[in-house]
Motif scaffolding. Structure first.
Motif, mmCIF file in Angstrom:
data_model
loop_
_atom_site.group_PDB
_atom_site.id
_atom_site.type_symbol
_atom_site.label_atom_id
_atom_site.label_comp_id
_atom_site.label_asym_id
_atom_site.label_seq_id
_atom_site.Cartn_x
_atom_site.Cartn_y
_atom_site.Cartn_z
ATOM 1 N N VAL A 1 -4.720 2.010 -7.825
ATOM 2 C CA VAL A 1 -3.682 2.955 -7.895
ATOM 3 C C VAL A 1 -2.329 2.641 -7.977
ATOM 4 O O VAL A 1 -1.978 1.862 -6.948
ATOM 5 C CB VAL A 1 -4.175 4.221 -7.159
ATOM 6 C CG1 VAL A 1 -2.969 5.222 -7.318
ATOM 7 C CG2 VAL A 1 -5.381 4.797 -7.405
ATOM 8 N N GLU A 2 -1.788 2.810 -8.725
ATOM 9 C CA GLU A 2 -0.278 2.595 -8.791
ATOM 10 C C GLU A 2 0.607 3.647 -8.624
ATOM 11 O O GLU A 2 0.424 4.706 -9.141
ATOM 12 C CB GLU A 2 0.317 1.602 -9.949
ATOM 13 C CG GLU A 2 0.230 2.298 -11.450
ATOM 14 C CD GLU A 2 1.399 3.144 -11.769
ATOM 15 O OE1 GLU A 2 2.462 2.834 -10.839
ATOM 16 O OE2 GLU A 2 1.759 3.593 -12.731
ATOM 17 N N LYS A 3 1.765 3.592 -7.757
ATOM 18 C CA LYS A 3 2.357 4.693 -7.260
ATOM 19 C C LYS A 3 3.855 4.923 -8.056
ATOM 20 O O LYS A 3 4.334 6.031 -8.075
ATOM 21 C CB LYS A 3 2.746 4.616 -5.725
ATOM 22 C CG LYS A 3 1.375 4.639 -5.281
ATOM 23 C CD LYS A 3 1.389 4.679 -3.544
ATOM 24 C CE LYS A 3 0.070 4.437 -3.025
ATOM 25 N NZ LYS A 3 0.121 4.564 -1.335
ATOM 26 N N LYS B 1 0.916 -1.179 -0.023
ATOM 27 C CA LYS B 1 0.002 0.045 -0.143
ATOM 28 C C LYS B 1 0.850 1.321 0.139
ATOM 29 O O LYS B 1 0.436 2.238 -0.410
ATOM 30 C CB LYS B 1 -0.711 0.028 1.182
ATOM 31 C CG LYS B 1 -1.772 1.346 1.478
ATOM 32 C CD LYS B 1 -2.273 1.565 2.721
ATOM 33 C CE LYS B 1 -2.767 2.920 3.008
ATOM 34 N NZ LYS B 1 -3.481 3.040 4.540
ATOM 35 N N GLN C 1 -2.554 0.842 -4.290
ATOM 36 C CA GLN C 1 -3.518 1.121 -3.336
ATOM 37 C C GLN C 1 -5.088 1.402 -3.874
ATOM 38 O O GLN C 1 -5.163 1.430 -5.043
ATOM 39 C CB GLN C 1 -3.081 2.390 -2.607
ATOM 40 C CG GLN C 1 -4.002 2.603 -1.162
ATOM 41 C CD GLN C 1 -3.432 3.741 -0.706
ATOM 42 O OE1 GLN C 1 -2.471 4.372 -0.773
ATOM 43 N NE2 GLN C 1 -4.380 4.186 0.532
ATOM 44 N N HIS D 1 -9.876 11.646 -0.410
ATOM 45 C CA HIS D 1 -9.155 11.725 -2.044
ATOM 46 C C HIS D 1 -10.237 11.861 -2.771
ATOM 47 O O HIS D 1 -11.404 11.778 -2.814
ATOM 48 C CB HIS D 1 -8.450 10.545 -2.052
ATOM 49 C CG HIS D 1 -7.185 10.308 -1.234
ATOM 50 N ND1 HIS D 1 -7.557 9.739 0.283
ATOM 51 C CD2 HIS D 1 -5.894 10.541 -1.292
ATOM 52 C CE1 HIS D 1 -6.390 9.637 0.835
ATOM 53 N NE2 HIS D 1 -5.203 10.165 -0.121
ATOM 54 N N VAL E 1 -1.303 10.798 -5.098
ATOM 55 C CA VAL E 1 -0.889 9.633 -4.543
ATOM 56 C C VAL E 1 -0.472 8.721 -5.779
ATOM 57 O O VAL E 1 0.592 8.029 -5.639
ATOM 58 C CB VAL E 1 -2.308 8.746 -3.857
ATOM 59 C CG1 VAL E 1 -2.012 7.393 -3.407
ATOM 60 C CG2 VAL E 1 -2.805 9.791 -2.835
ATOM 61 N N GLY E 2 -1.134 8.661 -6.766
ATOM 62 C CA GLY E 2 -0.701 7.641 -7.838
ATOM 63 C C GLY E 2 -1.850 7.801 -9.067
ATOM 64 O O GLY E 2 -2.688 8.679 -9.206
ATOM 65 N N LYS E 3 -1.380 6.889 -10.044
ATOM 66 C CA LYS E 3 -2.091 6.953 -11.222
ATOM 67 C C LYS E 3 -3.177 5.696 -11.155
ATOM 68 O O LYS E 3 -2.790 4.670 -10.861
ATOM 69 C CB LYS E 3 -1.408 6.766 -12.356
ATOM 70 C CG LYS E 3 -1.705 6.581 -13.845
ATOM 71 C CD LYS E 3 -1.246 6.729 -14.958
ATOM 72 C CE LYS E 3 0.110 5.547 -14.906
ATOM 73 N NZ LYS E 3 0.987 5.695 -16.161
ATOM 74 N N TYR F 1 5.086 7.699 -10.567
ATOM 75 C CA TYR F 1 5.287 9.233 -10.286
ATOM 76 C C TYR F 1 6.590 9.334 -9.315
ATOM 77 O O TYR F 1 6.931 10.287 -8.675
ATOM 78 C CB TYR F 1 4.202 9.773 -9.664
ATOM 79 C CG TYR F 1 3.154 9.597 -10.580
ATOM 80 C CD1 TYR F 1 3.346 9.973 -11.874
ATOM 81 C CD2 TYR F 1 1.881 9.747 -10.266
ATOM 82 C CE1 TYR F 1 2.213 9.874 -12.763
ATOM 83 C CE2 TYR F 1 0.728 9.693 -11.155
ATOM 84 C CZ TYR F 1 1.174 9.642 -12.515
ATOM 85 O OH TYR F 1 -0.168 9.978 -13.271
ATOM 86 N N TRP F 2 7.526 8.138 -8.982
ATOM 87 C CA TRP F 2 8.691 8.371 -8.275
ATOM 88 C C TRP F 2 9.777 8.944 -9.095
ATOM 89 O O TRP F 2 9.764 9.094 -10.263
ATOM 90 C CB TRP F 2 9.174 6.873 -8.278
ATOM 91 C CG TRP F 2 8.504 5.998 -7.204
ATOM 92 C CD1 TRP F 2 7.345 6.387 -6.339
ATOM 93 C CD2 TRP F 2 8.670 4.616 -6.727
ATOM 94 N NE1 TRP F 2 6.694 5.553 -5.683
ATOM 95 C CE2 TRP F 2 7.538 4.444 -5.828
ATOM 96 C CE3 TRP F 2 9.455 3.833 -7.303
ATOM 97 C CZ2 TRP F 2 7.349 3.053 -5.181
ATOM 98 C CZ3 TRP F 2 9.284 2.578 -6.562
ATOM 99 C CH2 TRP F 2 8.347 2.017 -5.554
#
Length: 242
Positions: free
Chosen positions: A54-56, A22, A27, A107, A214-216, A59-60
């Protein structure tokens, strides 16, 4: 170890793995409103809202949201109502949300329309949004037939804003995003939080800080009969660099 001791260890390890997943990778979230219809559905009942994954990692480091991405972000400032911001209201739901097995509240889910340096404008003669002067065809969106700044021949508009027939976002600042819901007649997005041309004393801020993202959104996971992967559309490929 005995069987019951091994069972406890496995449960603890599973929870730790879920928390790590998560925090850094994937998430679950729910769609809190009708603003992303028709593709993603939500409403007054959290129990029946779509669940998205949502994958994070995208955007790292140097990765940033791109035009067309559907993103989840924390409320940049009073965009959500009390019910939408609440999240799960029972003990089990709250416990599962900690380890990423139940969607969190607080969110929003919107589509990125403008990235730093862009100027978003409503609308061309066909009722389409323009980004840096380039009109955008948006087959995924539900147009408005009211509150429109220049409708097409069918009276449809993809860039509505109350009280203004034509609007321009201004230049999206560094580290910020201009976002809109796909349901253009029913979305409390950047256009709703943007000052109109006639307002001389306006404190509204339409931008979403990139750090709030948070992510895409990569998949619609529930309900199963509508489950699908979610990809970035090709609509923004011809937008010129600002």
């Amino acid at each position: 170890m005995s069987a019951w001791q091994e069972g406890i260890v496995l449960v603890v390890l599973a929870v730790l793995v879920a928390i790590v997943v998560k925090a850094f990778f994937v998430q679950a979230f729910y769609i809190p409103s009708e603003s992303m219809e028709p593709g993603l559905q939500g409403g007054p009942s959290v129990a029946t809202d779509d669940r998205v994954l949502v994958e994070k990692p995208s955007y790292w480091l140097s990765g940033t949201p791109q035009r067309g991405d559907v993103v989840v972000f924390s409320d940049p400032g009073s965009w959500l109502g009390v019910e939408e911001a609440g999240g799960p209201d029972n003990l089990i739901g709250k416990a599962l949300s900690v380890i990423g097995l139940y969607p969190e509240g607080g969110h929003l889910v919107k589509r990125v329309i403008g990235v730093p340096g862009d100027v978003v404008e409503c609308c061309d003669k066909q009722g389409r949004l323009m980004v840096n002067g380039e009109p955008i065809d948006e087959p995924y969106a539900r147009p408005s037939q009211t509150k429109c700044g220049r409708p097409n021949k069918d009276g449809e508009c993809f860039g509505p804003m109350p009280g203004n027939r034509h609007w321009e976002s201004g230049t999206v600042p560094p580290g910020s995003l201009f976002v809109m819901g796909d349901n253009r007649a029913n979305s409390a997005d950047s256009t709703v939080h943007m000052c109109t041309a006639n307002e001389t004393d306006c404190a509204l801020v339409p931008w979403v800080p990139e750090e709030n993202v948070v992510g895409k959104v990569v998949a619609l996971g529930w309900p199963l009969d509508r489950a699908k992967w979610i990809h970035r559309p090709k609509s923004f490929e011809d937008v010129p660099t600002p």
